[in-house]
Design a protein around this motif. Structure first.
Motif, PDB file in Angstrom:
ATOM      1  N   ASP A  31      -5.384  -8.474  -5.598  1.00 17.40           N
ATOM      2  CA  ASP A  31      -6.202  -7.279  -5.817  1.00 17.40           C
ATOM      3  C   ASP A  31      -5.532  -6.052  -5.214  1.00 17.40           C
ATOM      4  N   SER A  32      -4.848  -6.255  -4.083  1.00 14.91           N
ATOM      5  CA  SER A  32      -4.211  -5.153  -3.380  1.00 14.91           C
ATOM      6  C   SER A  32      -3.083  -5.715  -2.533  1.00 14.91           C
ATOM      7  N   LEU A  33      -1.993  -4.937  -2.423  1.00 13.06           N
ATOM      8  CA  LEU A  33      -0.848  -5.355  -1.621  1.00 13.06           C
ATOM      9  C   LEU A  33      -0.247  -4.123  -0.967  1.00 13.06           C
ATOM     10  N   ALA A  34      -0.100  -4.161   0.344  1.00  8.33           N
ATOM     11  CA  ALA A  34       0.549  -3.084   1.088  1.00  8.33           C
ATOM     12  C   ALA A  34       1.508  -3.723   2.083  1.00  8.33           C
ATOM     13  N   VAL A  35       2.706  -3.147   2.184  1.00  6.06           N
ATOM     14  CA  VAL A  35       3.730  -3.698   3.063  1.00  6.06           C
ATOM     15  C   VAL A  35       4.343  -2.581   3.887  1.00  6.06           C
ATOM     16  N   ASP A  42      12.241  -5.756  12.893  1.00  3.68           N
ATOM     17  CA  ASP A  42      12.638  -7.016  12.258  1.00  3.68           C
ATOM     18  C   ASP A  42      11.471  -7.707  11.567  1.00  3.68           C
ATOM     19  N   VAL A  43      10.253  -7.177  11.759  1.00  5.61           N
ATOM     20  CA  VAL A  43       9.043  -7.798  11.210  1.00  5.61           C
ATOM     21  C   VAL A  43       8.268  -6.780  10.387  1.00  5.61           C
ATOM     22  N   SER A  44       7.832  -7.202   9.214  1.00  3.48           N
ATOM     23  CA  SER A  44       6.949  -6.379   8.383  1.00  3.48           C
ATOM     24  C   SER A  44       5.592  -7.055   8.293  1.00  3.48           C
ATOM     25  N   CYS A  45       4.581  -6.272   8.008  1.00  6.47           N
ATOM     26  CA  CYS A  45       3.240  -6.810   7.809  1.00  6.47           C
ATOM     27  C   CYS A  45       2.844  -6.575   6.356  1.00  6.47           C
ATOM     28  N   MET A  46       2.475  -7.658   5.687  1.00  3.87           N
ATOM     29  CA  MET A  46       1.936  -7.577   4.332  1.00  3.87           C
ATOM     30  C   MET A  46       0.436  -7.739   4.447  1.00  3.87           C
ATOM     31  N   THR A  47      -0.293  -6.788   3.895  1.00  2.39           N
ATOM     32  CA  THR A  47      -1.740  -6.934   3.805  1.00  2.39           C
ATOM     33  C   THR A  47      -2.043  -7.222   2.344  1.00  2.39           C
ATOM     34  N   ALA A 147      -3.215   8.285  -7.477  1.00  2.00           N
ATOM     35  CA  ALA A 147      -2.249   7.420  -6.791  1.00  2.00           C
ATOM     36  C   ALA A 147      -2.953   6.816  -5.589  1.00  2.00           C
ATOM     37  N   ARG A 148      -2.846   5.478  -5.445  1.00  2.00           N
ATOM     38  CA  ARG A 148      -3.530   4.786  -4.350  1.00  2.00           C
ATOM     39  C   ARG A 148      -2.578   3.840  -3.633  1.00  2.00           C
ATOM     40  N   THR A 149      -2.771   3.726  -2.340  1.00  2.00           N
ATOM     41  CA  THR A 149      -2.060   2.690  -1.594  1.00  2.00           C
ATOM     42  C   THR A 149      -2.853   1.410  -1.747  1.00  2.00           C
ATOM     43  N   GLY A 150      -2.312   0.337  -1.288  1.00  2.00           N
ATOM     44  CA  GLY A 150      -3.109  -0.874  -1.187  1.00  2.00           C
ATOM     45  C   GLY A 150      -3.967  -0.778   0.056  1.00  2.00           C
ATOM     46  N   THR A 151      -4.838  -1.727   0.213  1.00  2.73           N
ATOM     47  CA  THR A 151      -5.695  -1.775   1.396  1.00  2.73           C
ATOM     48  C   THR A 151      -4.877  -2.146   2.619  1.00  2.73           C
ATOM     49  N   LEU A 152      -5.089  -1.435   3.710  1.00  2.00           N
ATOM     50  CA  LEU A 152      -4.549  -1.804   5.014  1.00  2.00           C
ATOM     51  C   LEU A 152      -5.719  -2.292   5.839  1.00  2.00           C
ATOM     52  N   ALA A 153      -5.534  -3.368   6.581  1.00  2.00           N
ATOM     53  CA  ALA A 153      -6.652  -3.915   7.344  1.00  2.00           C
ATOM     54  C   ALA A 153      -6.173  -4.585   8.626  1.00  2.00           C
ATOM     55  N   LEU A 154      -6.997  -4.489   9.625  1.00  2.00           N
ATOM     56  CA  LEU A 154      -6.828  -5.233  10.867  1.00  2.00           C
ATOM     57  C   LEU A 154      -8.152  -5.903  11.182  1.00  2.00           C
ATOM     58  N   GLN A 155      -8.054  -7.082  11.756  1.00  2.00           N
ATOM     59  CA  GLN A 155      -9.264  -7.782  12.158  1.00  2.00           C
ATOM     60  C   GLN A 155      -9.945  -6.979  13.262  1.00  2.00           C
TER      61      GLN A 155
END
Length: 162
Positions: A31-35, A42-47, A147-155
């Motif tokens: 549904d949504s992807l943000a990286v 050295d680390v990326s986060c994919m939401t 234009a939209r980004t994907g969803t970014l989320a943190l618990q």
């Protein structure tokens, strides 16, 4: 049913392609992807936001955990997270609809970030549901481009965290 996957991955070429390929091969929907990079280059986060039945969502988590480039997978429901989406909307305006646009922007806490004689670019940074609502409110006005980004989320934070 929707689930959010916060996936820490090694920041190198091809990782996004491998993850997207996993979803494609198994016919899982994204549904949504943000990286983006984390505080460690050295680390990326994919939401990744995905929807499906309970079994499908469990399979997604299992398959993600099998990938070598994936460091850690955290999953949570929408109500367990703080999530935001950035959206830019270009609208055509005139004397007849200008006041309506400004009122919608004020109510939705949106900002006008650029304008010309006939067009406005409006920025919205809010929960994904509210960005959807913003588009519906502007539906009667001439939307030129979105234009939209994907969803970014943190618990959400818990009292038990150190």
């Amino acid at each position: 049913m929707k689930r959010i996957y916060s996936v820490s991955v090694e920041n190198r070429s091809g990782v996004l392609s491998k993850v997207a390929g996993l979803f494609a091969r198994r016919c899982f929907n994204i549904d949504s992807l943000a990286v983006g990079e984390t505080d460690n280059p050295d680390v990326s986060c994919m939401t990744i936001v995905s929807s499906g039945d309970k079994r499908t969502l469990e399979q997604i988590e299992k398959q993600l955990n099998k990938k070598l480039d994936i460091i850690k997978v955290k999953t949570f429901e929408e109500q367990q997270s703080v999530s935001r989406e950035l959206m830019l909307v270009k609208v055509k305006y005139n004397k007849g609809n200008r006041k309506d646009i400004l009122e919608i922007c004020e109510i939705m806490k949106a900002q006008i970030v650029d304008m010309s004689k006939n067009n406005l670019i409006i920025q919205v940074c809010d929960e994904p549901q509210k960005t959807e609502m913003f588009i519906k409110l502007l539906a009667g006005i001439s939307i030129v481009e979105v234009a939209r980004t994907g969803t970014l989320a943190l618990q959400k934070c818990s009292e038990n965290e150190a």
